[in-house]
Write an enzyme that holds these catalytic residues in place. Sequence first.
Site, PDB file in Angstrom:
ATOM      1  N   LEU A  77       0.837  -1.199   0.000  1.00 46.43           N
ATOM      2  CA  LEU A  77       0.000   0.000   0.000  1.00 46.43           C
ATOM      3  C   LEU A  77       0.870   1.246   0.000  1.00 46.43           C
ATOM      4  O   LEU A  77       1.910   1.298   0.670  1.00 46.43           O
ATOM      5  CB  LEU A  77      -0.910   0.002   1.229  1.00 46.43           C
ATOM      6  CG  LEU A  77      -1.981  -1.095   1.240  1.00 46.43           C
ATOM      7  CD1 LEU A  77      -2.600  -1.231   2.623  1.00 46.43           C
ATOM      8  CD2 LEU A  77      -3.057  -0.803   0.211  1.00 46.43           C
ATOM      9  N   ASP A 119       2.171  -4.328   5.406  1.00 45.54           N
ATOM     10  CA  ASP A 119       1.304  -4.081   4.251  1.00 45.54           C
ATOM     11  C   ASP A 119       1.841  -4.748   2.990  1.00 45.54           C
ATOM     12  O   ASP A 119       1.486  -4.353   1.880  1.00 45.54           O
ATOM     13  CB  ASP A 119       1.140  -2.571   4.019  1.00 45.54           C
ATOM     14  CG  ASP A 119       2.430  -1.893   3.572  1.00 45.54           C
ATOM     15  OD1 ASP A 119       3.504  -2.278   4.076  1.00 45.54           O
ATOM     16  OD2 ASP A 119       2.368  -0.982   2.730  1.00 45.54           O
TER      17      ASP A 119
END
Length: 200
Positions: A77, A119
Amino acid sequence: RLSVPSLRAAAGRVGGFAGIGSDITQRKQAEARVLYLARFDSLTGLANRSYFLEKLGEAIARSERSGQPLALMFLDLDHFKKINDTFGHHGGDLVLKEFANRLSQSVRATDTVARLAGDEFVIVLDLSHDEDDASAVADKIAASMQRPFDILGGQHRVSACMGIAVRRPGETDPEAFLRRADAVLYRTKSAGRGSYLIER
């Protein structure tokens, strides 16, 4: 488990049985939980790193035998630290779970989606139908990211970068294949947020 000794009458005849039982349901549930956590990420329900490497090794072996193409997608992300700093870890966890859900909805059941750490996510893509499937999946994921994320009651835009490595003949080491996909992701980041690159 039952222990059933017989109760014998004075004449030696069996007059009845006494039983002692123990419920093993909780122990079985605990064993199942331990097995689950050994293979799956507790936050997202996706395969964890260990199980992913096992599945990747199997996919590489199939690809090497059949000659069918295989791709590995590495994703993270954009600016996830900022999301955590702004919304706290609970808000960050909500984003990770929704991102995992969108990834799972963008691939086929035969593909493997995993969370490595933080992430960082990976997808093992079977390209037996068409090598361009990797681009199609990346486009589908990018389209899914156009929908705002609900973070603690507010709607927010979140984007992700993707690096995709298509397996080369003789490329049989899962860890080396993963490192190559990671390197493609690193180069992708210089192209800007929400983008992807494919290396064949």
